[in-house]
Design a protein around this motif. Structure first.
Motif, mmCIF file in Angstrom:
data_model
loop_
_atom_site.group_PDB
_atom_site.id
_atom_site.type_symbol
_atom_site.label_atom_id
_atom_site.label_comp_id
_atom_site.label_asym_id
_atom_site.label_seq_id
_atom_site.Cartn_x
_atom_site.Cartn_y
_atom_site.Cartn_z
ATOM 1 N N THR A 73 6.694 50.760 -13.026
ATOM 2 C CA THR A 73 5.892 50.512 -11.824
ATOM 3 C C THR A 73 6.243 49.215 -11.097
ATOM 4 O OG1 THR A 73 4.161 49.486 -13.201
ATOM 5 C CG2 THR A 73 3.903 51.824 -12.658
ATOM 6 N N THR A 120 4.490 62.227 -12.882
ATOM 7 C CA THR A 120 3.410 62.783 -13.696
ATOM 8 C C THR A 120 3.239 61.993 -14.982
ATOM 9 O OG1 THR A 120 3.762 65.008 -12.821
ATOM 10 C CG2 THR A 120 2.589 64.831 -14.913
ATOM 11 N N SER A 165 1.760 58.520 -14.296
ATOM 12 C CA SER A 165 0.327 58.625 -13.977
ATOM 13 C C SER A 165 -0.504 58.785 -15.241
ATOM 14 C CB SER A 165 0.092 59.816 -13.043
ATOM 15 O OG SER A 165 0.774 59.659 -11.832
#
Length: 213
Positions: free
Chosen positions: A68, A100, A103
């Motif tokens: 991230t 995905t 997350s």
């Protein structure tokens, strides 16, 4: 070399030893922080949630960091990046920061990790309300596992590598299976504890009602 470097190299060994080290710390924490009068089930539960929290914060936290902040596991060079590069041999999505997976891992670190700490605190205090939170986190982890692998199964498992026994049975099945089998067992145990408590409370209320008449 006795060990085939294409299958088991230094990173493989250090990665597995790191998991063993976290398990040892979890066992020691259970002995130090829980009362000697605590049941074997409570000790086992404490070990699991200590292990769970450390895995979430240390291992998965490092994955979230790498995925991230403008980088990926594949471009990292530190020891945690190398550890995750080892796992990408089994599931390539972790290397290029699949949206995905990232997350799910963000939720795992910041929700599951904190819930683990809450449950550990409640175990130390022998707070029966822990059973509710154990059910909550266990359901989250099972659903997280499903959402991690179901998309792959539905699309033909493009990024899963199952040709090598270590990657297939140890990395994919064993390590991920722990977060299905153990949470399911905890759900059953906590459900029974909750139902038993409710029935006892209901029984006591009926007795008090009869005495007041």
């Amino acid at each position: 070399m006795i060990i085939d470097p294409s299958l088991i190299d230094e990173v493989t060994i250090y990665s597995l030893l790191a998991v063993v080290g976290i398990l040892i710390v979890s066992l020691l924490a259970s002995r130090l922080l829980l009362s000697s009068s605590s049941s074997k089930v409570d000790h086992a539960t404490f070990v699991w949630f200590t292990f769970d929290a450390l895995i979430h914060f240390i291992f998965e936290g490092s994955f979230v960091y790498h995925s991230t902040f403008g980088r990926t596991v594949n471009t990292g060079t530190d020891m945690f990046a190398l550890l995750w590069q080892e796992y990408t041999k089994a599931d390539e999505r972790w290397g290029f920061a699949d949206a995905t997976v990232v997350s799910i891992e963000i939720m795992t670190v910041f929700v599951d990790g904190l819930l683990c700490l809450l449950i550990l605190r409640q175990l130390v205090k022998n707070d029966p309300s822990r059973h509710f939170w154990i059910v909550v986190i266990s359901v989250i982890e099972i659903v997280g596992g499903w959402m991690t692998f179901a998309p792959e199964w539905l699309t033909g498992s493009v990024y899963l590598n199952t040709d090598v026994w270590l990657w297939h049975y140890v990395y994919l099945w064993f390590f991920n299976g722990l977060w299905v089998v153990i949470p399911f067992a905890l759900i059953v145990h906590s459900y029974n504890a909750i139902i038993k408590g409710l029935r006892n409370n209901n029984s006591n209320n009926k007795k008090q009602s009869k005495k007041s008449k």
